[in-house]
Design a protein around this motif. Structure first.
Motif, PDB file in Angstrom:
ATOM      1  N   LEU A  92       0.836  -1.188   0.000  1.00  0.00           N
ATOM      2  CA  LEU A  92       0.000   0.000   0.000  1.00  0.00           C
ATOM      3  C   LEU A  92       0.875   1.243   0.000  1.00  0.00           C
ATOM      4  N   ALA A 116       0.427   5.308   0.503  1.00  0.00           N
ATOM      5  CA  ALA A 116      -0.392   6.479   0.808  1.00  0.00           C
ATOM      6  C   ALA A 116       0.304   7.733   0.302  1.00  0.00           C
ATOM      7  N   CYS A 123      -4.636   6.051  -1.423  1.00  0.00           N
ATOM      8  CA  CYS A 123      -3.994   4.812  -0.990  1.00  0.00           C
ATOM      9  C   CYS A 123      -4.068   3.842  -2.156  1.00  0.00           C
ATOM     10  N   TRP A 155      -8.391   4.000   6.841  1.00  0.00           N
ATOM     11  CA  TRP A 155      -7.476   5.121   7.048  1.00  0.00           C
ATOM     12  C   TRP A 155      -7.335   5.335   8.549  1.00  0.00           C
ATOM     13  N   CYS A 194      -2.836   4.105   5.557  1.00  0.00           N
ATOM     14  CA  CYS A 194      -3.892   3.221   5.096  1.00  0.00           C
ATOM     15  C   CYS A 194      -3.465   1.778   5.365  1.00  0.00           C
TER      16      CYS A 194
END
Length: 125
Positions: A3, A5, A21, A35, A95
């Motif tokens: 992930l 962000a 994200c 989040w 995230c």
């Protein structure tokens, strides 16, 4: 899944920012994406979460009516639109994701398995 962000920055109180994200290595399928934020000296707290397949959203009371979480499944990206920002919204925002159903509280950070690096949001008064 990895992930990433992004979208943080410096904004004046009352302003807006949109965080993103993005997932790589795997699709958002049958997941919940959340989040979270962590201010200096404070514990990490849940801000908002959304189910990947149905788009069902939940919010912390402190951001209801000001923040909106959404998902673009085609891009495997979840957004957090933040409006009417307050100095107390200043934090590093993260995230994370967890398999749908594999949790009790979608706003509890300890329930999540995969985390991205954070993005700093600073709201000046």
């Amino acid at each position: 899944v990895q992930l990433q962000a992004s979208g943080g920055g410096l904004v004046q109180a009352g302003g807006s920012l949109r965080l993103s994200c993005a997932a790589s290595g795997s699709r958002f399928v049958d997941d919940v994406i959340g989040w979270f934020r962590q201010a200096p000296g404070k514990e990490r707290e849940g801000v908002a979460a959304i189910t990947s397949d149905y788009g069902d959203a939940s919010y912390a009371d402190s951001v209801k009516g000001r923040f909106t979480i959404s998902i673009n499944n085609a891009k495997d990206t979840v957004y957090l639109q933040m409006s009417s920002l307050k100095p107390e919204d200043t934090a590093v925002y993260y995230c994370a994701t967890v398999v749908y159903g594999d949790y009790n509280d979608e706003l509890n950070p300890s329930e999540y398995d995969y985390w991205g690096r954070g993005t700093l949001v600073t709201v000046s008064s």
